[in-house]
Motif scaffolding. Structure first.
Motif, PDB file in Angstrom:
ATOM      1  N   LEU A  90       0.827  -1.211   0.000  1.00 27.93           N
ATOM      2  CA  LEU A  90       0.000   0.000   0.000  1.00 27.93           C
ATOM      3  C   LEU A  90       0.860   1.260   0.000  1.00 27.93           C
ATOM      4  CD1 LEU A  90      -2.762   1.368   0.182  1.00 27.93           C
ATOM      5  CD2 LEU A  90      -2.664   1.093   2.674  1.00 27.93           C
ATOM      6  N   VAL A  91       1.926   1.261   0.782  1.00 28.07           N
ATOM      7  CA  VAL A  91       2.809   2.433   0.867  1.00 28.07           C
ATOM      8  C   VAL A  91       3.411   2.758  -0.497  1.00 28.07           C
ATOM      9  CG1 VAL A  91       4.998   3.269   1.809  1.00 28.07           C
ATOM     10  CG2 VAL A  91       3.321   2.203   3.318  1.00 28.07           C
ATOM     11  N   LYS A  92       3.796   1.731  -1.243  1.00 30.55           N
ATOM     12  CA  LYS A  92       4.371   1.945  -2.580  1.00 30.55           C
ATOM     13  C   LYS A  92       3.388   2.688  -3.482  1.00 30.55           C
ATOM     14  CE  LYS A  92       7.247  -2.224  -2.458  1.00 30.55           C
ATOM     15  NZ  LYS A  92       7.448  -3.588  -3.021  1.00 30.55           N
ATOM     16  N   GLU A  93       2.106   2.327  -3.374  1.00 31.03           N
ATOM     17  CA  GLU A  93       1.083   2.962  -4.213  1.00 31.03           C
ATOM     18  C   GLU A  93       0.711   4.352  -3.686  1.00 31.03           C
ATOM     19  OE1 GLU A  93       0.101   1.640  -7.072  1.00 31.03           O
ATOM     20  OE2 GLU A  93       1.498   0.005  -6.634  1.00 31.03           O
ATOM     21  N   LEU A  94       0.668   4.492  -2.367  1.00 32.94           N
ATOM     22  CA  LEU A  94       0.305   5.789  -1.779  1.00 32.94           C
ATOM     23  C   LEU A  94       1.324   6.871  -2.127  1.00 32.94           C
ATOM     24  CD1 LEU A  94      -0.883   4.724   1.806  1.00 32.94           C
ATOM     25  CD2 LEU A  94      -2.317   5.561  -0.057  1.00 32.94           C
ATOM     26  N   ILE A 207      -6.825   8.114  -1.759  1.00 32.02           N
ATOM     27  CA  ILE A 207      -6.402   7.039  -0.854  1.00 32.02           C
ATOM     28  C   ILE A 207      -7.419   5.903  -0.870  1.00 32.02           C
ATOM     29  CG2 ILE A 207      -5.977   6.449   1.566  1.00 32.02           C
ATOM     30  CD1 ILE A 207      -4.870   9.281   1.928  1.00 32.02           C
ATOM     31  N   ASN A 208      -8.701   6.261  -0.857  1.00 29.29           N
ATOM     32  CA  ASN A 208      -9.765   5.254  -0.922  1.00 29.29           C
ATOM     33  C   ASN A 208      -9.654   4.415  -2.187  1.00 29.29           C
ATOM     34  OD1 ASN A 208     -11.759   4.606   1.004  1.00 29.29           O
ATOM     35  ND2 ASN A 208     -12.585   6.667   0.900  1.00 29.29           N
ATOM     36  N   LYS A 209      -9.426   5.090  -3.305  1.00 32.29           N
ATOM     37  CA  LYS A 209      -9.318   4.400  -4.599  1.00 32.29           C
ATOM     38  C   LYS A 209      -8.101   3.470  -4.618  1.00 32.29           C
ATOM     39  CE  LYS A 209      -9.086   5.284  -9.590  1.00 32.29           C
ATOM     40  NZ  LYS A 209      -7.985   4.338  -9.814  1.00 32.29           N
ATOM     41  N   THR A 210      -6.992   3.950  -4.064  1.00 34.97           N
ATOM     42  CA  THR A 210      -5.768   3.140  -4.026  1.00 34.97           C
ATOM     43  C   THR A 210      -5.978   1.870  -3.218  1.00 34.97           C
ATOM     44  OG1 THR A 210      -4.415   5.149  -4.196  1.00 34.97           O
ATOM     45  CG2 THR A 210      -3.327   3.154  -3.412  1.00 34.97           C
ATOM     46  N   ILE A 211      -6.636   2.003  -2.071  1.00 36.81           N
ATOM     47  CA  ILE A 211      -6.898   0.837  -1.213  1.00 36.81           C
ATOM     48  C   ILE A 211      -7.850  -0.137  -1.904  1.00 36.81           C
ATOM     49  CG2 ILE A 211      -7.968   0.106   0.957  1.00 36.81           C
ATOM     50  CD1 ILE A 211      -6.919   2.738   2.175  1.00 36.81           C
ATOM     51  N   LYS A 212      -8.880   0.408  -2.545  1.00 41.30           N
ATOM     52  CA  LYS A 212      -9.857  -0.444  -3.226  1.00 41.30           C
ATOM     53  C   LYS A 212      -9.209  -1.203  -4.385  1.00 41.30           C
ATOM     54  CE  LYS A 212     -13.984   1.180  -3.516  1.00 41.30           C
ATOM     55  NZ  LYS A 212     -15.178   1.972  -3.920  1.00 41.30           N
ATOM     56  N   ASP A 213      -8.337  -0.517  -5.134  1.00 43.30           N
ATOM     57  CA  ASP A 213      -7.650  -1.170  -6.254  1.00 43.30           C
ATOM     58  C   ASP A 213      -6.712  -2.276  -5.773  1.00 43.30           C
ATOM     59  OD1 ASP A 213      -8.953   0.530  -7.953  1.00 43.30           O
ATOM     60  OD2 ASP A 213      -7.260   1.905  -8.224  1.00 43.30           O
ATOM     61  N   LEU A 214      -6.139  -2.078  -4.599  1.00 41.54           N
ATOM     62  CA  LEU A 214      -5.203  -3.065  -4.053  1.00 41.54           C
ATOM     63  C   LEU A 214      -5.933  -4.279  -3.473  1.00 41.54           C
ATOM     64  CD1 LEU A 214      -2.125  -3.080  -3.981  1.00 41.54           C
ATOM     65  CD2 LEU A 214      -2.217  -2.182  -1.660  1.00 41.54           C
ATOM     66  N   ASN A 215      -7.213  -4.087  -3.100  1.00 39.33           N
ATOM     67  CA  ASN A 215      -8.065  -5.163  -2.573  1.00 39.33           C
ATOM     68  C   ASN A 215      -7.454  -5.828  -1.333  1.00 39.33           C
ATOM     69  OD1 ASN A 215     -10.071  -7.042  -2.204  1.00 39.33           O
ATOM     70  ND2 ASN A 215      -9.424  -8.357  -3.902  1.00 39.33           N
ATOM     71  N   PRO A 216      -7.598  -5.200  -0.159  1.00 35.90           N
ATOM     72  CA  PRO A 216      -6.991  -5.748   1.069  1.00 35.90           C
ATOM     73  C   PRO A 216      -7.500  -7.131   1.452  1.00 35.90           C
ATOM     74  CG  PRO A 216      -8.491  -3.929   1.565  1.00 35.90           C
ATOM     75  CD  PRO A 216      -8.314  -3.941   0.092  1.00 35.90           C
ATOM     76  N   LYS A 217      -8.714  -7.488   1.028  1.00 37.84           N
ATOM     77  CA  LYS A 217      -9.286  -8.785   1.404  1.00 37.84           C
ATOM     78  C   LYS A 217      -8.524  -9.961   0.799  1.00 37.84           C
ATOM     79  CE  LYS A 217     -12.681  -7.197   3.899  1.00 37.84           C
ATOM     80  NZ  LYS A 217     -12.734  -7.440   5.354  1.00 37.84           N
ATOM     81  N   LYS A 218      -7.786  -9.706  -0.275  1.00 33.66           N
ATOM     82  CA  LYS A 218      -7.025 -10.810  -0.875  1.00 33.66           C
ATOM     83  C   LYS A 218      -5.790 -11.154  -0.034  1.00 33.66           C
ATOM     84  CE  LYS A 218      -3.971  -8.265  -4.026  1.00 33.66           C
ATOM     85  NZ  LYS A 218      -3.639  -7.956  -5.429  1.00 33.66           N
ATOM     86  N   TYR A 219      -5.378 -10.217   0.829  1.00 37.12           N
ATOM     87  CA  TYR A 219      -4.261 -10.486   1.736  1.00 37.12           C
ATOM     88  C   TYR A 219      -4.730 -11.281   2.948  1.00 37.12           C
ATOM     89  CZ  TYR A 219      -1.621  -7.042  -0.948  1.00 37.12           C
ATOM     90  OH  TYR A 219      -0.982  -6.364  -1.950  1.00 37.12           O
ATOM     91  N   ASP A 220      -5.907 -10.893   3.456  1.00 35.14           N
ATOM     92  CA  ASP A 220      -6.515 -11.606   4.581  1.00 35.14           C
ATOM     93  C   ASP A 220      -7.967 -11.153   4.691  1.00 35.14           C
ATOM     94  OD1 ASP A 220      -7.281 -12.024   7.571  1.00 35.14           O
ATOM     95  OD2 ASP A 220      -5.442 -13.181   7.318  1.00 35.14           O
ATOM     96  N   PRO A 221      -8.907 -12.084   4.809  1.00 38.73           N
ATOM     97  CA  PRO A 221     -10.332 -11.709   4.874  1.00 38.73           C
ATOM     98  C   PRO A 221     -10.685 -10.828   6.074  1.00 38.73           C
ATOM     99  CG  PRO A 221     -10.075 -14.062   4.434  1.00 38.73           C
ATOM    100  CD  PRO A 221      -8.719 -13.546   4.793  1.00 38.73           C
ATOM    101  N   SER A 222      -9.858 -10.869   7.113  1.00 35.02           N
ATOM    102  CA  SER A 222     -10.176 -10.109   8.331  1.00 35.02           C
ATOM    103  C   SER A 222      -9.650  -8.673   8.298  1.00 35.02           C
ATOM    104  CB  SER A 222      -9.608 -10.820   9.561  1.00 35.02           C
ATOM    105  OG  SER A 222      -8.187 -10.831   9.536  1.00 35.02           O
ATOM    106  N   ILE A 223      -8.935  -8.306   7.229  1.00 36.15           N
ATOM    107  CA  ILE A 223      -8.360  -6.952   7.158  1.00 36.15           C
ATOM    108  C   ILE A 223      -9.462  -5.901   7.012  1.00 36.15           C
ATOM    109  CG2 ILE A 223      -7.063  -5.362   5.685  1.00 36.15           C
ATOM    110  CD1 ILE A 223      -4.976  -7.380   5.272  1.00 36.15           C
ATOM    111  N   GLU A 224      -9.382  -4.881   7.853  1.00 38.46           N
ATOM    112  CA  GLU A 224     -10.276  -3.725   7.775  1.00 38.46           C
ATOM    113  C   GLU A 224      -9.429  -2.458   7.798  1.00 38.46           C
ATOM    114  OE1 GLU A 224     -13.056  -3.893  10.945  1.00 38.46           O
ATOM    115  OE2 GLU A 224     -13.986  -5.768  10.271  1.00 38.46           O
ATOM    116  N   VAL A 225      -9.788  -1.500   6.948  1.00 40.01           N
ATOM    117  CA  VAL A 225      -9.029  -0.252   6.847  1.00 40.01           C
ATOM    118  C   VAL A 225      -9.935   0.919   7.215  1.00 40.01           C
ATOM    119  CG1 VAL A 225      -7.635   1.229   5.355  1.00 40.01           C
ATOM    120  CG2 VAL A 225      -7.627  -1.251   5.007  1.00 40.01           C
ATOM    121  N   SER A 226      -9.444   1.779   8.088  1.00 38.70           N
ATOM    122  CA  SER A 226     -10.202   2.971   8.489  1.00 38.70           C
ATOM    123  C   SER A 226      -9.278   4.181   8.488  1.00 38.70           C
ATOM    124  CB  SER A 226     -10.825   2.772   9.875  1.00 38.70           C
ATOM    125  OG  SER A 226      -9.829   2.499  10.839  1.00 38.70           O
ATOM    126  N   PHE A 227      -9.895   5.379   8.512  1.00 38.22           N
ATOM    127  CA  PHE A 227      -9.136   6.630   8.454  1.00 38.22           C
ATOM    128  C   PHE A 227      -9.360   7.456   9.717  1.00 38.22           C
ATOM    129  CE2 PHE A 227     -10.206   6.355   3.686  1.00 38.22           C
ATOM    130  CZ  PHE A 227      -9.148   5.484   3.472  1.00 38.22           C
TER     131      PHE A 227
END
Length: 281
Positions: A90-94, A207-227
């Protein structure tokens, strides 16, 4: 004379109640339209002339070092190792986002580990000072030609027990991780100010778009991202104030409409009973 005036006024309102109501509805429509165009400006810099030295200095500082505060991304996951992998990608994309100056998410752990004894506990520091003083006092006595050491004791200055306390101890964590080991924090330094809501909203959207494109759920189903952070709070504060203003305007219009409605009803009843009394008399 006074009663005649009010009688004529009541008759006028009663006979033109439809027109009055129509005019009032038009007035409400214009009020709602212009009220929706109202903007709340929370960026105090925008309210000051650009000729002010303080504003010019703030612009220069912002361009050089970024805005004050951070846009904070919180990654929550049951597996902290999966969070680290996701955070690294995520940091690389941000950092590719134009509104982002840099992302602070890791500390130079080796640097601090190599200097960990500069950050030891105060009690241990006092103990070290006490031992050094004792060693100095003994050496001073030995250097005194009038002093005779009958016991011939020697004091060995040793800190191995204190050093052992800090072996394998994480004086500094490499990541910004919560105590329960479930949340990992990214500190995003934006290029603009938090008070510039257009900038803050654009940043949040990117930032929202970057996170959505990266799809955090594919890393782990329990991942949740908040701001959170100053920029996000500024957006939420503005939205809350706009909501309160709209609610106040809407409430005022509804209350005014109800008052007008009940007033017209009252006039109608007054005219009705007045005409009935005249007819009976």
């Amino acid at each position: 004379m006074k009663n005649d005036f009010f009688d004529k006024l009541n008759d006028f309102i009663y006979s033109n109640s439809g027109k009055i109501l129509f005019f009032y509805l038009i007035l409400i429509s214009f009020s709602v339209y212009f009220a929706s165009k109202l903007k709340f400006e929370s960026n105090f810099e925008a309210l000051l002339p650009k000729s002010f030295k303080s504003v010019q200095t703030l612009d220069d500082v912002t361009k050089e070092f970024g805005g004050t505060g951070y846009f904070v991304v919180v990654i929550k996951c049951d597996d902290i190792e999966k969070s680290k992998i996701f955070a690294a990608d995520l940091v690389k994309e941000l950092e590719k986002i134009p509104e982002v100056k840099y992302v602070n998410w890791k500390q130079p752990k080796k640097y601090f580990e190599d200097r960990k004894f500069l950050y030891i506990d105060l009690d241990d520091l006092r103990e070290i000072k006490k031992r050094i003083k004792k060693k100095i006092d003994i050496e001073k006595q030995k250097a005194n030609p009038l002093f005779i050491d009958v016991l011939d004791e020697d004091y060995n200055l040793d800190f191995s027990d204190i050093e052992k306390k800090y072996e394998g101890k994480d004086v500094f964590k490499e990541y910004f991780i919560s105590k329960d080991n479930k949340e990992l924090v990214l500190l995003i330094k934006p290029n603009g100010l938090a008070g510039d809501l257009n900038f803050s909203r654009r940043l949040e959207k990117q930032i929202n778009k970057t996170i959505k494109d990266l799809n955090p759920k594919k890393y782990d189903p329990s991942i949740e991202v908040s701001f959170t952070g100053r920029y996000k709070k500024q957006i939420d504060l503005n939205d809350q104030l706009k909501g309160d203003i709209k609610f106040t305007i809407f409430g005022s219009l509804v209350l005014g409409s109800l008052l007008l409605f009940f007033y017209l009803i009252l006039i109608s009843f007054s005219v009705y009973f007045a005409s009935k009394l005249k007819f009976e008399s």
